[in-house]
Design a protein around this motif. Sequence first.
Motif, PDB file in Angstrom:
ATOM      1  N   VAL A 237      81.678 -59.402  33.875  1.00 55.66           N
ATOM      2  CA  VAL A 237      81.054 -58.113  34.139  1.00 55.66           C
ATOM      3  C   VAL A 237      81.743 -57.481  35.342  1.00 55.66           C
ATOM      4  O   VAL A 237      81.693 -58.019  36.449  1.00 55.66           O
ATOM      5  CB  VAL A 237      79.545 -58.276  34.420  1.00 55.66           C
ATOM      6  CG1 VAL A 237      78.917 -56.928  34.739  1.00 55.66           C
ATOM      7  CG2 VAL A 237      78.857 -58.933  33.229  1.00 55.66           C
ATOM      8  N   ALA A 238      82.404 -56.350  35.109  1.00 56.16           N
ATOM      9  CA  ALA A 238      83.142 -55.681  36.192  1.00 56.16           C
ATOM     10  C   ALA A 238      82.197 -55.024  37.190  1.00 56.16           C
ATOM     11  O   ALA A 238      82.405 -55.101  38.412  1.00 56.16           O
ATOM     12  CB  ALA A 238      84.097 -54.646  35.615  1.00 56.16           C
ATOM     13  N   THR A 239      81.151 -54.372  36.694  1.00 52.27           N
ATOM     14  CA  THR A 239      80.155 -53.760  37.572  1.00 52.27           C
ATOM     15  C   THR A 239      78.774 -54.167  37.083  1.00 52.27           C
ATOM     16  O   THR A 239      78.498 -54.152  35.878  1.00 52.27           O
ATOM     17  CB  THR A 239      80.268 -52.214  37.557  1.00 52.27           C
ATOM     18  OG1 THR A 239      80.072 -51.741  36.228  1.00 52.27           O
ATOM     19  CG2 THR A 239      81.627 -51.764  38.069  1.00 52.27           C
ATOM     20  N   PHE A 240      77.933 -54.570  38.004  1.00 55.02           N
ATOM     21  CA  PHE A 240      76.602 -55.061  37.643  1.00 55.02           C
ATOM     22  C   PHE A 240      75.803 -54.001  36.897  1.00 55.02           C
ATOM     23  O   PHE A 240      75.121 -54.291  35.917  1.00 55.02           O
ATOM     24  CB  PHE A 240      75.853 -55.482  38.906  1.00 55.02           C
ATOM     25  CG  PHE A 240      74.574 -56.222  38.618  1.00 55.02           C
ATOM     26  CD1 PHE A 240      74.596 -57.584  38.369  1.00 55.02           C
ATOM     27  CD2 PHE A 240      73.357 -55.561  38.581  1.00 55.02           C
ATOM     28  CE1 PHE A 240      73.427 -58.277  38.097  1.00 55.02           C
ATOM     29  CE2 PHE A 240      72.181 -56.240  38.311  1.00 55.02           C
ATOM     30  CZ  PHE A 240      72.213 -57.607  38.066  1.00 55.02           C
ATOM     31  N   SER A 241      75.926 -52.743  37.327  1.00 53.79           N
ATOM     32  CA  SER A 241      75.141 -51.680  36.720  1.00 53.79           C
ATOM     33  C   SER A 241      75.585 -51.341  35.311  1.00 53.79           C
ATOM     34  O   SER A 241      74.842 -50.720  34.553  1.00 53.79           O
ATOM     35  CB  SER A 241      75.174 -50.425  37.603  1.00 53.79           C
ATOM     36  OG  SER A 241      76.507 -49.985  37.770  1.00 53.79           O
ATOM     37  N   SER A 242      76.822 -51.762  34.937  1.00 52.82           N
ATOM     38  CA  SER A 242      77.257 -51.515  33.560  1.00 52.82           C
ATOM     39  C   SER A 242      76.520 -52.432  32.600  1.00 52.82           C
ATOM     40  O   SER A 242      76.330 -52.113  31.424  1.00 52.82           O
ATOM     41  CB  SER A 242      78.768 -51.735  33.422  1.00 52.82           C
ATOM     42  OG  SER A 242      79.105 -53.102  33.619  1.00 52.82           O
ATOM     43  N   PRO A 245      72.138 -50.929  33.214  1.00 50.28           N
ATOM     44  CA  PRO A 245      72.158 -49.524  33.646  1.00 50.28           C
ATOM     45  C   PRO A 245      70.748 -49.018  34.008  1.00 50.28           C
ATOM     46  O   PRO A 245      69.768 -49.554  33.555  1.00 50.28           O
ATOM     47  CB  PRO A 245      72.709 -48.795  32.416  1.00 50.28           C
ATOM     48  CG  PRO A 245      72.388 -49.696  31.267  1.00 50.28           C
ATOM     49  CD  PRO A 245      72.446 -51.084  31.787  1.00 50.28           C
TER      50      PRO A 245
END
Length: 245
Positions: A237-242, A245
Amino acid sequence: MKQSSEKVYALAFGAHPDDVELACGATLLKIMKEGRRVAVCDLTRGELGTLGSIEIRKAEAEKARQIMGYSARVSLDLGDGKLFYNEENLNAIIRVIRRFRPEVVFANPPDERHPDHMKASKLVADAVYYAGLKRLVTAENDCKQEAFRPAHLLYYLQFKHIDPDIIVDVTDTFEASRSGISAFGSQFYHEGSAEEPATLINRKEFLTGLEARARYFGEQIGSLYGEGLLTTRTPGVATFSSLFP
């Protein structure tokens, strides 16, 4: 190296024409909706199938390509019921992978009711690895191909119920994917099909069952429709929020 004009983001393999549309068509449409290119490769022409002829199934596969909007659809004609694990078949699949250079490959699941599905799964999985070996030489149109290994291999789900590792929200593409399935009219229930030999997939309830599974998977992720996939490696996972969301 000059990038091939045939390069795609996703390449979906199926043992038979219609495997891909039945199992992950909505996911492929979602990928294309996100602006990515998709190609499909049928390993056989489905010539041992109870219904339809080689000519009919070829025309249906082309119709599905047009409806779905794939960048390309390839038939390797490796022989329905003859998907043996040998160098010839393996290299044929490697050539397709090196031709399209996908980041993601979709394949039949390794545990299935149809022997060809399981054989296709093993062939594609190994071809994904071997395609990255520089000393394994393949050529297309008398031109040596460059080695290339896709980053991800995913298995779609077919007849057997297997708990998926990933569920894709396909609420916005599921209905459209049904048109791709409908292109294979010789294989499914239609007016007059009661006169034809009965098969697993030409029962009136079969397509209803597919929708029920999509609704079940959708329920698991809080959406209307979902398609399940198995992973062969843990995705990062590159960004947690991706992810949340």
